[in-house]
Design a protein around this motif. Structure first.
Motif, PDB file in Angstrom:
ATOM      1  N   TYR A  65      24.889  36.735  33.790  1.00 58.73           N
ATOM      2  CA  TYR A  65      25.498  35.998  34.895  1.00 58.73           C
ATOM      3  C   TYR A  65      25.085  36.591  36.243  1.00 58.73           C
ATOM      4  CZ  TYR A  65      28.961  33.841  37.931  1.00 58.73           C
ATOM      5  OH  TYR A  65      29.577  33.153  38.949  1.00 58.73           O
TER       6      TYR A  65
ATOM      7  N   LYS B 156      30.732  39.758  40.796  1.00 60.36           N
ATOM      8  CA  LYS B 156      29.273  39.582  40.771  1.00 60.36           C
ATOM      9  C   LYS B 156      28.631  40.160  42.030  1.00 60.36           C
ATOM     10  CE  LYS B 156      25.744  35.937  40.492  1.00 60.36           C
ATOM     11  NZ  LYS B 156      25.509  34.468  40.357  1.00 60.36           N
TER      12      LYS B 156
ATOM     13  N   GLU C 156      30.649  27.197  29.402  1.00 56.37           N
ATOM     14  CA  GLU C 156      31.726  26.643  30.221  1.00 56.37           C
ATOM     15  C   GLU C 156      33.019  26.658  29.414  1.00 56.37           C
ATOM     16  OE1 GLU C 156      32.993  22.295  32.103  1.00 56.37           O
ATOM     17  OE2 GLU C 156      30.872  22.746  31.769  1.00 56.37           O
TER      18      GLU C 156
ATOM     19  N   PHE D  19      35.990  38.248  32.781  1.00 55.58           N
ATOM     20  CA  PHE D  19      35.163  37.083  32.463  1.00 55.58           C
ATOM     21  C   PHE D  19      34.010  37.422  31.535  1.00 55.58           C
ATOM     22  CE2 PHE D  19      32.751  38.921  35.902  1.00 55.58           C
ATOM     23  CZ  PHE D  19      31.427  38.610  35.599  1.00 55.58           C
ATOM     24  N   ASP D  20      33.662  38.715  31.417  1.00 56.35           N
ATOM     25  CA  ASP D  20      32.561  39.076  30.532  1.00 56.35           C
ATOM     26  C   ASP D  20      32.935  38.939  29.058  1.00 56.35           C
ATOM     27  OD1 ASP D  20      34.323  41.224  30.709  1.00 56.35           O
ATOM     28  OD2 ASP D  20      32.752  42.745  30.548  1.00 56.35           O
TER      29      ASP D  20
ATOM     30  N   TYR E 200      37.819  31.825  39.213  1.00 55.12           N
ATOM     31  CA  TYR E 200      36.383  31.754  39.481  1.00 55.12           C
ATOM     32  C   TYR E 200      36.020  32.510  40.758  1.00 55.12           C
ATOM     33  CZ  TYR E 200      31.643  30.003  39.867  1.00 55.12           C
ATOM     34  OH  TYR E 200      30.273  29.918  39.955  1.00 55.12           O
TER      35      TYR E 200
ATOM     36  N   ILE F 101      35.632  36.042  39.925  1.00 53.00           N
ATOM     37  CA  ILE F 101      34.359  36.268  39.230  1.00 53.00           C
ATOM     38  C   ILE F 101      33.234  36.465  40.247  1.00 53.00           C
ATOM     39  CG2 ILE F 101      32.615  35.202  37.742  1.00 53.00           C
ATOM     40  CD1 ILE F 101      34.866  33.794  36.253  1.00 53.00           C
TER      41      ILE F 101
ATOM     42  N   THR G 173      27.063  38.925  28.814  1.00 49.89           N
ATOM     43  CA  THR G 173      27.623  37.941  29.746  1.00 49.89           C
ATOM     44  C   THR G 173      27.536  38.451  31.173  1.00 49.89           C
ATOM     45  OG1 THR G 173      29.151  36.998  28.115  1.00 49.89           O
ATOM     46  CG2 THR G 173      29.722  36.714  30.427  1.00 49.89           C
TER      47      THR G 173
ATOM     48  N   ALA H 243      36.098  28.422  33.732  1.00 48.74           N
ATOM     49  CA  ALA H 243      34.908  29.154  34.170  1.00 48.74           C
ATOM     50  C   ALA H 243      33.661  28.387  33.785  1.00 48.74           C
ATOM     51  CB  ALA H 243      34.875  30.546  33.541  1.00 48.74           C
TER      52      ALA H 243
ATOM     53  N   LEU I 246      29.768  29.613  33.605  1.00 47.56           N
ATOM     54  CA  LEU I 246      28.886  30.777  33.763  1.00 47.56           C
ATOM     55  C   LEU I 246      27.418  30.425  33.559  1.00 47.56           C
ATOM     56  CD1 LEU I 246      31.071  33.458  31.940  1.00 47.56           C
ATOM     57  CD2 LEU I 246      31.035  32.849  34.365  1.00 47.56           C
TER      58      LEU I 246
ATOM     59  N   THR J 179      23.318  30.508  28.958  1.00 48.71           N
ATOM     60  CA  THR J 179      22.961  31.838  28.464  1.00 48.71           C
ATOM     61  C   THR J 179      22.631  31.782  26.969  1.00 48.71           C
ATOM     62  OG1 THR J 179      25.192  32.512  27.775  1.00 48.71           O
ATOM     63  CG2 THR J 179      24.623  32.856  30.080  1.00 48.71           C
TER      64      THR J 179
END
Length: 406
Positions: free
Chosen positions: A327, A295, A42, A209-210, A288, A291, A323, A16, A18, A21
């Protein structure tokens, strides 16, 4: 990092990316808004030991020396700890002559259950503010990072442990081998260690993914952890699958030389990890894309709700929430505020998106139309706490593993 932190192998599989952040638990005061730092987020997977890991490593002292997470805030987690302690006391016949050590013991949420049974304990908690709270409760706690070096000092001072507990800490250590060497030093002959951590297999399947953020240096499978345990003379003798944190593992760990019989569960789960593509890397190929779907679902839902004049709040200023929000580039124009029970977080701002964190009583005053539950792993507990919101027709949103409205 261009090589695996644990074995120096090649980080050949991208899991991933992202973006950049801030640290997920770096809550801000209004005065701090201009000085906030961000880091690439990453995750890549080693082709030799299969350890999934963040590529950009932030110094643990910048994260954990002063920490805002208190385990005692979650009632469901407290019950989980009580059940674990009752089971292990009976299973390992622990007594006043035993020693239980917990790595990253937080505010003593778990060790207090052993104290109630007159079993000696030692907590190890690097966050000085949290260790202070534990000691004030009468739970003996050393404020330091658990490493090979500190384990030798602790074993000399307190003796070796009959039981070592490490719940949701192995992933928070940048150099996993250092921690495992410490466990090998601290563990008494015929003693047992238990590790709990979110299972990489579930993270991939449920697209969680969070749960990826800088504080989680690694994303763990049974196969990978057992490889590294065996390098320090330990092995997984049994494994249990748990519902906590969206799907976790509890490993039972012993010294190889103790000749503990290995449960059939161990090889069965390793085989499932192979079949799921965690070893050859195929599992990461669709991750991905999933993800991106989540989103898109969340952004479109919130955009349409706001266009319709609906008010949206969120509940739970959890690291995983940061996250997700960062994102998806959601800020206060999308979500008015985030309510959280933890007074350490209230009156601060979420990192990155700068959404204000408030006392949950604010929900009753403002009556939002939708409440986005950020710690989706305790969504039932949150909805029970906020059932009064149903009186004005509020609905709850959960984004992972897919958008759902309750």
């Amino acid at each position: 990092m261009t090589k695996c932190r644990a074995c120096n192998g090649s980080l050949s599989h991208l899991m991933a990316d992202l973006g950049s952040t801030p640290l997920a638990n770096a809550y801000l005061s209004k005065a701090d808004e201009e000085s906030e730092e961000s880091y690439p987020l990453e995750v890549r997977v080693c082709s030799d030991c299969f350890l999934a890991q963040v590529v950009h490593v932030v110094n643990p002292k910048d994260i954990f020396s002063d920490y805002a997470y208190f385990s005692s805030v979650s009632s469901s987690w407290l019950q989980h700890a009580r059940s674990y302690c009752s089971k292990l006391i009976a299973q390992k016949t622990l007594s006043k002559n035993s020693l239980v050590v917990e790595i990253a013991s937080n505010d003593g949420y778990l060790l207090k259950n052993f104290i109630e049974k007159n079993i000696p304990v030692l907590g190890i908690e690097p966050a000085e503010n949290i260790a202070k709270v534990a000691n004030e409760k009468g739970i003996r706690t050393e404020s330091l990072f658990f490493t090979e070096e500190s384990a030798a000092t602790l074993a000399n001072k307190y003796g070796q442990a009959n039981l070592i507990v490490a719940n949701n800490v192995v992933a928070h250590v940048p150099y996993i081998r250092d921690l495992l060497k410490g466990v090998s030093i601290m563990l008494a002959p015929n003693g047992t260690a238990t590790f709990e951590f979110p299972h990489l297999l579930t993270l991939i399947k449920e697209c969680q993914f969070d749960t990826i953020y800088h504080e989680h240096y690694s994303y763990l499978s049974l196969t990978s952890v057992d490889i590294h345990l065996r390098q320090v003379g330990l092995c997984v003798s049994d494994v249990e699958e748990l519902p906590t944190h969206g799907g976790s593992l509890r490993l039972f760990i012993n010294r190889i030389k103790d000749n503990v019989k290995l449960s059939l569960n161990v090889n069965k789960l390793k085989q499932r990890e192979v079949e799921a593509g965690l070893i050859d890397g195929k599992a990461y190929e669709a991750f991905y894309q999933n993800i991106l779907t989540i989103k898109s679902q969340l952004i479109n839902f919130i955009k349409n709700a706001r266009k319709s004049g609906k008010m949206i709040a969120a509940y739970g200023a959890a690291a995983k929430g940061n996250t997700l929000l960062n994102y998806c580039q959601l800020n206060q124009q999308s979500i008015e505020y985030i309510a959280d029970l933890n007074p350490e977080k209230q009156n601060k701002l979420m990192p990155g998106n700068h959404i204000p964190i408030v006392d949950p009583i604010h929900i009753m005053k403002t009556k939002p139309d939708y409440i986005l539950i950020l710690p989706w792993n305790i969504k039932e507990e949150v909805m029970e706490q906020l059932q009064e919101c149903r009186e004005w027709g509020a609905k709850f949103i959960v984004a992972i593993p897919q958008l759902e409205v309750y």
